[in-house]
Write an enzyme that holds these catalytic residues in place. Structure first.
Site, short mmCIF file in Angstrom:
data_model
loop_
_atom_site.label_atom_id
_atom_site.label_comp_id
_atom_site.label_asym_id
_atom_site.label_seq_id
_atom_site.Cartn_x
_atom_site.Cartn_y
_atom_site.Cartn_z
NE ARG A 69 -3.73 2.16 2.59
CZ ARG A 69 -4.50 2.42 3.63
NH1 ARG A 69 -4.41 1.67 4.73
NH2 ARG A 69 -5.37 3.42 3.59
CG HIS A 70 -0.96 4.86 -1.09
ND1 HIS A 70 -1.20 5.74 -0.04
CD2 HIS A 70 -2.16 4.39 -1.46
CE1 HIS A 70 -2.49 5.80 0.19
NE2 HIS A 70 -3.11 4.99 -0.65
N GLY A 71 2.21 5.15 0.81
CA GLY A 71 2.44 5.83 2.07
C GLY A 71 1.30 6.78 2.46
CD GLN A 86 -5.86 9.14 -0.35
OE1 GLN A 86 -5.14 10.11 -0.18
NE2 GLN A 86 -5.60 7.98 0.22
N GLY A 87 -10.13 7.07 -2.60
CA GLY A 87 -10.50 6.47 -3.86
C GLY A 87 -9.51 6.75 -4.98
NE ARG A 136 -3.83 7.20 -2.89
CZ ARG A 136 -4.84 7.59 -3.67
NH1 ARG A 136 -4.74 8.73 -4.35
NH2 ARG A 136 -5.94 6.88 -3.76
CD GLU A 196 -8.71 1.93 -2.36
OE1 GLU A 196 -9.23 0.86 -2.73
OE2 GLU A 196 -8.02 2.05 -1.32
CG LEU A 197 -14.21 0.80 -4.31
CD1 LEU A 197 -14.64 -0.36 -5.21
CD2 LEU A 197 -14.85 0.66 -2.92
#
Length: 217
Positions: free
Chosen positions: A13-15, A26-27, A64, A89-90
């Site tokens: 996962r990104h930071g 955020q999506g 990101r 992301e979703l």
């Protein structure tokens, strides 16, 4: 069924971003990392991946994830990098940029929560639609591995993507599949093809990235 190939898949996962800290959905908004808040996690991730090399790297095309990949230095050994929109992301649609308190009284939001993400978000996606694009990506991984042999692959992506991959490979509940920013999972996968030519991924092991510290006896 016969085993055609094996793949080691590391998904990270990104930071941390400002919207993570504010607990906003955020999506697919292209929100950058937040510094200096993200830095400690990124350094820990870089140290965890320092001795690893990958045959192939995929990254969500959102900024990101590309920033996190750059910090990880995983591509510095020369592994080809593919920007992959299917690892986004979703799509949270009407919920993006909002926090729980802004949504909690909306009937469609309550229904979505109660469905554990299976309902389609207004203006966005359902979990099934996310799984569909991940299935297409995994099919491409199988085709690549069948053409090129066993592969070690890094996927720089998002929390919702890793959640769905964990649900698929680890068979765990939605709420238990969360990973924190700059963390992820490592899976040892095999791809089996039956007599009808239908393929299926199976997972033989799963572990945290960075690896969890051993408990002190």
């Amino acid at each position: 069924m016969a085993t055609d190939l094996t793949v080691e898949l590391v998904a990270v996962r990104h930071g941390i971003t400002a919207w993570n800290l504010e607990r906003r959905y955020q999506g697919q908004r292209d929100i950058p990392l937040l510094f200096p808040d993200a830095q400690a996690g990124l350094i820990t991730l870089r140290e965890a991946l320092a001795l690893e090399s990958f045959d192939l790297i995929y990254s969500s095309d959102l900024h990101r994830c590309q920033q996190t990949l750059e910090w990880s230095q995983a591509a510095d050994t020369g592994a080809p990098v593919h920007l992959e929109a299917r690892l986004r992301e979703l799509d949270f649609g009407d919920y993006e940029g909002k926090v729980y308190d802004e949504l909690k009284d909306l009937p469609h939001y309550r229904a979505w929560i109660d469905s554990v993400g299976e309902l389609q978000i207004p203006g966005g996606e359902s979990a099934a639609q996310l799984r569909e694009r991940l299935d297409a990506w995994l099919s491409d991984l199988a085709a690549d591995a069948r053409a090129n042999g066993p592969r070690k692959i890094l996927a720089m992506t998002h929390g919702g993507v890793i959640r769905e991959l964990r649900r698929r490979f680890e068979i765990i509940h939605f709420w238990d599949a969360t990973v924190l920013q700059a963390q992820g999972r490592r899976w040892q996968l095999s791809y089996h093809v039956d007599e009808k030519g239908q393929g299926e991924w199976q997972c033989s092991s799963s572990s945290a990235v960075p690896a969890l510290a051993s408990a002190t006896p």
